[in-house]
Motif scaffolding. Structure first.
Motif, PDB file in Angstrom:
ATOM      1  N   ARG A   3      60.083  84.228   4.258  1.00 45.94           N
ATOM      2  CA  ARG A   3      59.081  84.891   3.430  1.00 45.94           C
ATOM      3  C   ARG A   3      57.709  84.299   3.713  1.00 45.94           C
ATOM      4  O   ARG A   3      57.572  83.117   4.022  1.00 45.94           O
ATOM      5  N   ILE A   4      56.670  85.135   3.600  1.00 43.30           N
ATOM      6  CA  ILE A   4      55.315  84.693   3.880  1.00 43.30           C
ATOM      7  C   ILE A   4      54.501  84.713   2.596  1.00 43.30           C
ATOM      8  O   ILE A   4      54.946  85.211   1.556  1.00 43.30           O
ATOM      9  N   SER A   5      53.294  84.202   2.660  1.00 40.58           N
ATOM     10  CA  SER A   5      52.457  84.086   1.463  1.00 40.58           C
ATOM     11  C   SER A   5      52.017  85.457   0.972  1.00 40.58           C
ATOM     12  O   SER A   5      51.995  86.445   1.726  1.00 40.58           O
ATOM     13  N   GLU A   6      51.638  85.495  -0.308  1.00 41.24           N
ATOM     14  CA  GLU A   6      51.184  86.747  -0.907  1.00 41.24           C
ATOM     15  C   GLU A   6      49.935  87.270  -0.204  1.00 41.24           C
ATOM     16  O   GLU A   6      49.814  88.473   0.038  1.00 41.24           O
ATOM     17  N   THR A   7      49.028  86.387   0.125  1.00 41.01           N
ATOM     18  CA  THR A   7      47.796  86.817   0.796  1.00 41.01           C
ATOM     19  C   THR A   7      48.095  87.466   2.137  1.00 41.01           C
ATOM     20  O   THR A   7      47.583  88.553   2.454  1.00 41.01           O
ATOM     21  N   ARG A   8      48.932  86.836   2.938  1.00 41.77           N
ATOM     22  CA  ARG A   8      49.280  87.403   4.240  1.00 41.77           C
ATOM     23  C   ARG A   8      50.059  88.710   4.083  1.00 41.77           C
ATOM     24  O   ARG A   8      49.898  89.631   4.886  1.00 41.77           O
ATOM     25  N   ALA A   9      50.903  88.776   3.053  1.00 40.47           N
ATOM     26  CA  ALA A   9      51.668  90.004   2.826  1.00 40.47           C
ATOM     27  C   ALA A   9      50.738  91.171   2.516  1.00 40.47           C
ATOM     28  O   ALA A   9      50.881  92.271   3.077  1.00 40.47           O
ATOM     29  N   LEU A  10      49.772  90.950   1.627  1.00 42.04           N
ATOM     30  CA  LEU A  10      48.854  92.027   1.265  1.00 42.04           C
ATOM     31  C   LEU A  10      47.966  92.421   2.437  1.00 42.04           C
ATOM     32  O   LEU A  10      47.637  93.599   2.604  1.00 42.04           O
ATOM     33  N   GLU A  11      47.588  91.461   3.268  1.00 34.34           N
ATOM     34  CA  GLU A  11      46.820  91.782   4.473  1.00 34.34           C
ATOM     35  C   GLU A  11      47.644  92.663   5.416  1.00 34.34           C
ATOM     36  O   GLU A  11      47.111  93.609   6.015  1.00 34.34           O
ATOM     37  N   ALA A  12      48.941  92.374   5.551  1.00 33.20           N
ATOM     38  CA  ALA A  12      49.805  93.189   6.420  1.00 33.20           C
ATOM     39  C   ALA A  12      49.923  94.607   5.892  1.00 33.20           C
ATOM     40  O   ALA A  12      49.922  95.575   6.663  1.00 33.20           O
ATOM     41  N   VAL A  13      50.016  94.752   4.560  1.00 30.37           N
ATOM     42  CA  VAL A  13      50.102  96.088   3.966  1.00 30.37           C
ATOM     43  C   VAL A  13      48.830  96.879   4.259  1.00 30.37           C
ATOM     44  O   VAL A  13      48.884  98.057   4.644  1.00 30.37           O
ATOM     45  N   GLU A  14      47.677  96.256   4.079  1.00 30.24           N
ATOM     46  CA  GLU A  14      46.418  96.948   4.338  1.00 30.24           C
ATOM     47  C   GLU A  14      46.301  97.363   5.805  1.00 30.24           C
ATOM     48  O   GLU A  14      45.869  98.473   6.118  1.00 30.24           O
ATOM     49  N   ARG A  15      46.696  96.494   6.714  1.00 29.65           N
ATOM     50  CA  ARG A  15      46.648  96.840   8.140  1.00 29.65           C
ATOM     51  C   ARG A  15      47.595  97.993   8.440  1.00 29.65           C
ATOM     52  O   ARG A  15      47.260  98.902   9.214  1.00 29.65           O
ATOM     53  N   ALA A  16      48.775  97.966   7.828  1.00 25.08           N
ATOM     54  CA  ALA A  16      49.748  99.041   8.050  1.00 25.08           C
ATOM     55  C   ALA A  16      49.200 100.379   7.585  1.00 25.08           C
ATOM     56  O   ALA A  16      49.338 101.396   8.281  1.00 25.08           O
ATOM     57  N   LEU A  17      48.565 100.403   6.417  1.00 25.34           N
ATOM     58  CA  LEU A  17      48.066 101.659   5.876  1.00 25.34           C
ATOM     59  C   LEU A  17      46.836 102.160   6.633  1.00 25.34           C
ATOM     60  O   LEU A  17      46.504 103.341   6.553  1.00 25.34           O
ATOM     61  N   GLU A  18      46.168 101.276   7.359  1.00 28.75           N
ATOM     62  CA  GLU A  18      45.119 101.727   8.269  1.00 28.75           C
ATOM     63  C   GLU A  18      45.717 102.386   9.504  1.00 28.75           C
ATOM     64  O   GLU A  18      45.140 103.323  10.064  1.00 28.75           O
ATOM     65  N   LEU A  19      46.902 101.922   9.918  1.00 30.49           N
ATOM     66  CA  LEU A  19      47.550 102.460  11.111  1.00 30.49           C
ATOM     67  C   LEU A  19      48.239 103.798  10.833  1.00 30.49           C
ATOM     68  O   LEU A  19      48.240 104.695  11.686  1.00 30.49           O
ATOM     69  N   ALA A  20      48.839 103.937   9.671  1.00 30.16           N
ATOM     70  CA  ALA A  20      49.587 105.157   9.345  1.00 30.16           C
ATOM     71  C   ALA A  20      49.615 105.344   7.834  1.00 30.16           C
ATOM     72  O   ALA A  20      49.770 104.365   7.094  1.00 30.16           O
ATOM     73  N   ALA A 323      56.660  93.071   3.319  1.00 27.38           N
ATOM     74  CA  ALA A 323      55.772  92.158   4.032  1.00 27.38           C
ATOM     75  C   ALA A 323      56.085  90.707   3.681  1.00 27.38           C
ATOM     76  O   ALA A 323      56.036  89.826   4.547  1.00 27.38           O
ATOM     77  N   ARG A 324      56.418  90.446   2.424  1.00 27.07           N
ATOM     78  CA  ARG A 324      56.799  89.083   2.038  1.00 27.07           C
ATOM     79  C   ARG A 324      58.040  88.616   2.786  1.00 27.07           C
ATOM     80  O   ARG A 324      58.246  87.417   2.984  1.00 27.07           O
ATOM     81  N   ARG A 325      58.877  89.555   3.179  1.00 24.04           N
ATOM     82  CA  ARG A 325      60.084  89.217   3.932  1.00 24.04           C
ATOM     83  C   ARG A 325      59.795  89.028   5.420  1.00 24.04           C
ATOM     84  O   ARG A 325      60.709  88.776   6.203  1.00 24.04           O
ATOM     85  N   GLY A 326      58.547  89.209   5.801  1.00 23.04           N
ATOM     86  CA  GLY A 326      58.171  88.964   7.187  1.00 23.04           C
ATOM     87  C   GLY A 326      57.928  90.202   8.020  1.00 23.04           C
ATOM     88  O   GLY A 326      57.723  90.098   9.231  1.00 23.04           O
ATOM     89  N   TRP A 327      57.917  91.392   7.410  1.00 27.09           N
ATOM     90  CA  TRP A 327      57.664  92.605   8.177  1.00 27.09           C
ATOM     91  C   TRP A 327      56.227  92.586   8.706  1.00 27.09           C
ATOM     92  O   TRP A 327      55.285  92.271   7.973  1.00 27.09           O
ATOM     93  N   SER A 328      56.069  92.979   9.946  1.00 25.14           N
ATOM     94  CA  SER A 328      54.746  93.059  10.548  1.00 25.14           C
ATOM     95  C   SER A 328      54.045  94.340  10.110  1.00 25.14           C
ATOM     96  O   SER A 328      54.673  95.295   9.638  1.00 25.14           O
ATOM     97  N   ALA A 329      52.730  94.371  10.302  1.00 23.68           N
ATOM     98  CA  ALA A 329      51.971  95.573   9.978  1.00 23.68           C
ATOM     99  C   ALA A 329      52.434  96.759  10.810  1.00 23.68           C
ATOM    100  O   ALA A 329      52.517  97.896  10.313  1.00 23.68           O
ATOM    101  N   SER A 330      52.757  96.535  12.086  1.00 20.76           N
ATOM    102  CA  SER A 330      53.177  97.646  12.943  1.00 20.76           C
ATOM    103  C   SER A 330      54.521  98.204  12.493  1.00 20.76           C
ATOM    104  O   SER A 330      54.730  99.428  12.515  1.00 20.76           O
ATOM    105  N   ASP A 331      55.449  97.341  12.083  1.00 22.94           N
ATOM    106  CA  ASP A 331      56.737  97.834  11.593  1.00 22.94           C
ATOM    107  C   ASP A 331      56.579  98.567  10.260  1.00 22.94           C
ATOM    108  O   ASP A 331      57.234  99.588  10.016  1.00 22.94           O
ATOM    109  N   LEU A 332      55.712  98.056   9.397  1.00 18.53           N
ATOM    110  CA  LEU A 332      55.448  98.756   8.137  1.00 18.53           C
ATOM    111  C   LEU A 332      54.820 100.121   8.393  1.00 18.53           C
ATOM    112  O   LEU A 332      55.155 101.099   7.724  1.00 18.53           O
ATOM    113  N   ALA A 333      53.928 100.209   9.374  1.00 11.75           N
ATOM    114  CA  ALA A 333      53.296 101.487   9.692  1.00 11.75           C
ATOM    115  C   ALA A 333      54.298 102.484  10.256  1.00 11.75           C
ATOM    116  O   ALA A 333      54.211 103.693   9.991  1.00 11.75           O
ATOM    117  N   ALA A 334      55.263 101.995  11.024  1.00 10.79           N
ATOM    118  CA  ALA A 334      56.326 102.880  11.506  1.00 10.79           C
ATOM    119  C   ALA A 334      57.103 103.452  10.329  1.00 10.79           C
ATOM    120  O   ALA A 334      57.440 104.651  10.297  1.00 10.79           O
TER     121      ALA A 334
END
Length: 362
Positions: A3-20, A323-334
């Motif tokens: 699991r990753i930090s809350e800050t990094r998780a929310l950053e990954a979500v924002e990047r994912a939603l920019e991608l798709a 994202a907290r479980r380690g999902w990358s922004a690209s996988d979340l966007a998929a």
């Protein structure tokens, strides 16, 4: 994954939603509005008592939605057709009444147009072959009105396909059912295998020449519900190019809730955490692959949903859990929309093409 930090998780979500964008495979808002509000278009901005309104769609970062033009499979023949047309009409009128918020969509390109103009791409999905009254001509006309997927059955068998929740009659698909799948392929209407039996799933995968979807199903290996998809079918999605869009329905994602739901329901229902939905998404990724997963909430199709997933505003919260479980922004966007956009692009040309009859003239 760690699991990753809350800050990094929310950053990954924002990047994912920019991608798709979030593109949800199944929402029953047209039916909910028909039943509880007489089909009115007034007040869709919200707040509304159900799972969906415009305010919460915006909060949930929904950029595309397959609106289910569902009708019950209890009527007969032409009644199903008339009621389905009424549901299609509601979505068309919704887009006309709220032109700054909704764009009636038919293609992946329409999703891009909607994003560029800050609107929600609104697709049509017909839930159940009963909506056709066994008529390929009706199918062709629904396609002409913009219907992009057909769920082969609902809770009951059709004359040509077995449902997951009825006594099997056909061993999957009849010859006419196989011809229906070929006609769907020819039209570019997606074959939706939610609600069908495993035999029907395999029969459709045997003959389809296009990617299939499961618009709102979860994983049978985790929750033994007949509406869920077995692993041997999930494995086949990789070769087919299709997508399973994981449903949030509590009896689909949690065995304790499933046992309560199937019982006398005298006690309070067990609480189902959001993590159960995330577990199903992760299992689908592990079994089918990251290119073959999506989101199919079934909001407004049930009375209860897991804790933390009370409505269409909650998609970012689910993405944050992953994202907290380690999902990358690209996988979340998929997951959010990239995969279903790929399926749409693969079938858009056929959908825009000829609708003249072939082997199924009536």
């Amino acid at each position: 994954m760690a699991r990753i930090s809350e800050t990094r998780a929310l950053e990954a979500v924002e990047r994912a939603l920019e991608l798709a964008p979030v593109i949800d495979g199944h929402n029953d808002w047209p039916w909910e509005t028909r039943i509880t509000r007489g089909g009115t278009l007034e007040g869709l901005e919200g707040p509304l008592p159900g799972d969906t309104d415009l305010l919460r769609l915006r909060r949930g970062r929904v950029g595309g939605q397959f609106w289910s033009v569902f009708v019950e499979d209890e009527s007969k023949g032409a009644d199903h057709v008339a009621q389905t047309l009424e549901q299609i009409d509601w979505v068309h009128r919704m887009a006309e009444a709220y032109p700054e918020d909704f764009l009636l969509a038919r293609s992946a390109a329409d999703v891009e147009t909607a994003r560029a103009t800050d609107r929600i791409a609104s697709f049509l999905g017909a839930e159940g072959g009963h909506s056709l009254a066994d008529s390929p001509a009706v199918l062709r006309m629904l396609a002409a009105l913009g219907v992009r997927y057909l769920t082969l059955t609902h809770n009951r068998n059709t004359a040509w396909a077995d449902s997951a929740t009825d006594e099997p009659r056909h061993g999957g698909l009849t010859d006419r059912g196989r011809a229906m799948v070929r006609e769907l392929n020819r039209l570019g209407v997606l074959v939706d295998l939610s609600h069908v039996s495993p035999a029907t799933m395999h029969a459709a995968l045997d003959i389809t020449d296009s990617p299939v979807i499961f618009s709102h199903s979860s994983c049978r290996a985790l929750t033994d519900h007949p509406r869920n998809v077995p692993d041997d079918v999930l494995v086949r999605l990789a070769g087919n190019g299709g997508v399973i869009m994981i449903a949030f329905v509590p009896q689909f994602v949690d065995d304790d809730y499933r046992h309560w739901f199937d019982g006398d329901r005298l006690d309070a229902p067990p609480v189902v955490p959001m993590a159960r939905v995330a577990d199903h998404i992760e299992h689908a990724r592990e079994t089918a692959g990251v290119r073959h997963i999506g989101l199919g909430s079934d909001f407004d199709g049930y009375d209860e949903f897991p804790e933390g997933l009370s409505g269409v505003d909650c998609f970012p919260d689910l993405l944050a859990e992953l994202a907290r479980r380690g999902w990358s922004a690209s996988d979340l966007a998929a997951l959010t929309g990239g995969n279903v956009l790929r399926v749409l692009r693969a079938t858009d040309v056929r959908f825009a093409g000829t609708r003249s009859p072939t082997e199924l003239p009536r």
